[in-house]
Motif scaffolding. Structure first.
Motif, PDB file in Angstrom:
ATOM      1  N   GLU A 274      12.365 -12.237 -49.931  1.00  0.00           N
ATOM      2  CA  GLU A 274      12.146 -10.983 -48.910  1.00  0.00           C
ATOM      3  C   GLU A 274      11.218 -11.573 -47.973  1.00  0.00           C
ATOM      4  N   LYS A 275      11.463 -11.741 -46.585  1.00  0.00           N
ATOM      5  CA  LYS A 275      10.902 -12.291 -45.240  1.00  0.00           C
ATOM      6  C   LYS A 275      10.102 -11.148 -44.171  1.00  0.00           C
ATOM      7  N   PRO A 276       9.151 -10.885 -43.582  1.00  0.00           N
ATOM      8  CA  PRO A 276       9.668 -10.189 -42.245  1.00  0.00           C
ATOM      9  C   PRO A 276      10.052 -10.937 -40.969  1.00  0.00           C
ATOM     10  N   THR A 277      11.481 -10.043 -39.769  1.00  0.00           N
ATOM     11  CA  THR A 277      12.313 -10.729 -39.027  1.00  0.00           C
ATOM     12  C   THR A 277      11.201 -11.193 -37.431  1.00  0.00           C
ATOM     13  N   TYR A 278       9.708 -10.745 -37.654  1.00  0.00           N
ATOM     14  CA  TYR A 278       9.109 -11.272 -36.439  1.00  0.00           C
ATOM     15  C   TYR A 278       7.956 -12.024 -37.470  1.00  0.00           C
ATOM     16  N   PRO A 279       7.990 -13.514 -36.401  1.00  0.00           N
ATOM     17  CA  PRO A 279       7.131 -14.493 -37.012  1.00  0.00           C
ATOM     18  C   PRO A 279       5.501 -13.691 -36.633  1.00  0.00           C
ATOM     19  N   VAL A 280       4.714 -14.323 -37.753  1.00  0.00           N
ATOM     20  CA  VAL A 280       3.214 -14.084 -37.807  1.00  0.00           C
ATOM     21  C   VAL A 280       2.602 -14.560 -37.106  1.00  0.00           C
ATOM     22  N   GLY A 281       2.200 -14.370 -36.386  1.00  0.00           N
ATOM     23  CA  GLY A 281       0.580 -15.681 -36.146  1.00  0.00           C
ATOM     24  C   GLY A 281       1.212 -15.796 -34.083  1.00  0.00           C
ATOM     25  N   ILE A 299      11.679  -5.500 -42.790  1.00  0.00           N
ATOM     26  CA  ILE A 299      11.637  -6.834 -43.760  1.00  0.00           C
ATOM     27  C   ILE A 299      13.270  -6.942 -43.945  1.00  0.00           C
ATOM     28  N   LYS A 300      13.892  -7.687 -44.567  1.00  0.00           N
ATOM     29  CA  LYS A 300      15.017  -7.815 -44.322  1.00  0.00           C
ATOM     30  C   LYS A 300      15.397  -9.234 -45.608  1.00  0.00           C
ATOM     31  N   LYS A 301      16.289  -9.358 -46.467  1.00  0.00           N
ATOM     32  CA  LYS A 301      16.549  -9.965 -47.558  1.00  0.00           C
ATOM     33  C   LYS A 301      17.076 -11.647 -46.712  1.00  0.00           C
ATOM     34  N   ILE A 336      18.914 -20.461 -42.062  1.00  0.00           N
ATOM     35  CA  ILE A 336      18.376 -19.750 -42.575  1.00  0.00           C
ATOM     36  C   ILE A 336      19.665 -18.473 -41.868  1.00  0.00           C
ATOM     37  N   LEU A 337      19.419 -17.546 -42.754  1.00  0.00           N
ATOM     38  CA  LEU A 337      20.641 -16.381 -43.037  1.00  0.00           C
ATOM     39  C   LEU A 337      19.725 -15.627 -43.129  1.00  0.00           C
ATOM     40  N   GLU A 338      20.641 -13.438 -42.780  1.00  0.00           N
ATOM     41  CA  GLU A 338      20.048 -13.190 -43.083  1.00  0.00           C
ATOM     42  C   GLU A 338      21.272 -12.451 -44.617  1.00  0.00           C
TER      43      GLU A 338
END
Ligand SMILES: *Cc1c(COP(=O)(O)O)cnc(C)c1O
Length: 376
Positions: A274-281, A299-301, A336-338
């Motif tokens: 599970e990760k954010p959909t918007y990059p961090v940085g 956050i999405k799987k 990369i898949l949602e």
């Protein structure tokens, strides 16, 4: 499953796999040939889109088509060496440097350059043979072909009267490759008019009027292909059936009955998270020199599979075959898949399948690290 893999035998399957379904392909082939036959059209199957894979070419040859064709001379040379029967047709204007091989291995070619045709004459004379040419007219798509009709006609007359080892088989055109120009009955009538002016000058009927590629096939299905067009060069219709079905070429969507999944990519899941959909940085360019566009949807799987742009080129309209899975991006070796909306639980080691379009099939069939598997 995990243990089996670790202890696996030498014959352990390795992924990614490009699965080629020969039965689906055969269905598509027979359908196209029979529809074309009913309309007085000979089919030249184009094998460039799958790099002339032998089992596929054998199906093509056995389907009742007239010609096997490719833009790459090497494909046709390979077909001949592997025992397939011609006639073969080269559909990219021959390079001067390949004319000795052209004349040796191939009976027909599309042409637009008098300098090339002159070399074909010299080489065919040297080899004591005859080579047949189809002169290409550029009707606005702006890739190959004579732009001025008068030059095409003069070249036709010159071949007919002055070149004993070159036979003028006919005229042709290509649409929808560079200029995105649609193949229409009006374009076909323009080609027929050119053919008839050539016929008037040389005093005989031409054997071939070649009306284009897959993008001309819907006219045959829709019943509005002018009757004098008697030849089409078709590839994509069989590989992905994508152009016709999804781009709405057919008047009646019921006619889009071709299998669109004769080629399927299978890749293995290597991470589920599970990760954010918007990059961090701070954002900069990716390894292809592009800045991605991202939307913050919380956050999405997600899952990663072990296949990427180095294998299939660009994502284009590649689609996961399972419901609830979306492709959100790719890099050289990862896709990369949602999987948030997928009804089943996806685990590491699972295999996921993807439908493909023309450009991905063209890349995957020559990708050295992709295994090709034939099924029926
Ligand atoms: C590639 C090509 C074709 C076949 O196109 P498809 O879209 O695969 O049907 C036909 N004619 C020419 C000249 C081509 O280059």
């Amino acid at each position: 499953m995990y243990d089996e893999r670790v202890q696996g035998k030498a014959s352990e399957p390795e992924y990614p796999v490009l699965e080629v379904n020969l039965s689906k392909m055969e269905y598509n082939l027979k359908k196209v040939v029979s529809i074309c036959r009913e309309n007085g059209i000979d089919v030249a199957w184009v094998v460039k889109g799958f790099h002339a894979l032998l089992p596929v070419m054998e199906l093509f040859r056995g389907s009742g088509c007239k010609f096997l064709a490719s833009s790459r001379l090497t494909h046709l040379e390979r077909a001949r060496e592997q025992g397939l029967t011609g006639p073969f047709l080269l559909i990219r204007i021959p390079m001067l440097s390949e004319i000795p091989r052209l004349v040796r291995f191939v009976e027909y070619s599309l042409n637009s350059e008098p300098a090339v045709i002159r070399r074909i004459q010299e080489e065919a004379e040297r080899q004591g043979t005859l080579h047949q040419v189809i002169l290409m007219a550029d009707l606005g798509d702006l890739r190959e072909g004579f732009w001025e009709e008068s030059r095409l006609i003069e070249t036709a007359v010159w071949i007919e009267n002055c070149l004993p080892n070159v036979k003028l088989a006919g005229v042709g055109t290509n649409l929808g490759c560079y200029g995105s120009v649609k193949a229409t009955p009006e374009k076909m009538e323009a080609l027929i008019a050119i053919a008839e002016r050539v016929e008037e000058r040389i005093g005989r009927r031409l054997e071939i009027i070649s009306g284009g590629s897959t993008t001309s096939f819907p006219m045959v299905m829709n019943g509005n292909m002018p009757p004098r067009v008697n030849h089409l060069r078709i590839g994509e219709q069989i590989e992905s059936a994508f152009t016709c079905a999804d781009l709405g070429y057919f008047n009646d969507p019921e006619q889009a009955f071709f299998h669109q999944d004769a080629f399927v990519l299978k890749a293995e899941v290597i991470e589920v998270n599970e990760k954010p959909t918007y990059p961090v940085g701070e954002l900069t360019v990716d390894c292809f020199g592009e800045v991605g566009t991202y939307q913050d949807r919380g956050i999405k799987k997600r899952a990663l599979v072990g296949v990427g742009k180095v294998d299939y080129g660009y994502l284009d309209l590649m689609q996961p075959l399972e419901p609830g899975i979306k492709i959100i991006g790719a890099s050289s070796d990862h896709t990369i898949l949602e999987i948030e909306d997928c009804p089943r639980e996806i685990k590491v080691g699972d295999l996921l399948s993807f439908s493909l379009t023309y450009s991905q099939i063209a890349m995957l069939t020559e990708a050295p690290l992709v295994r090709i598997e034939y099924v029926r």
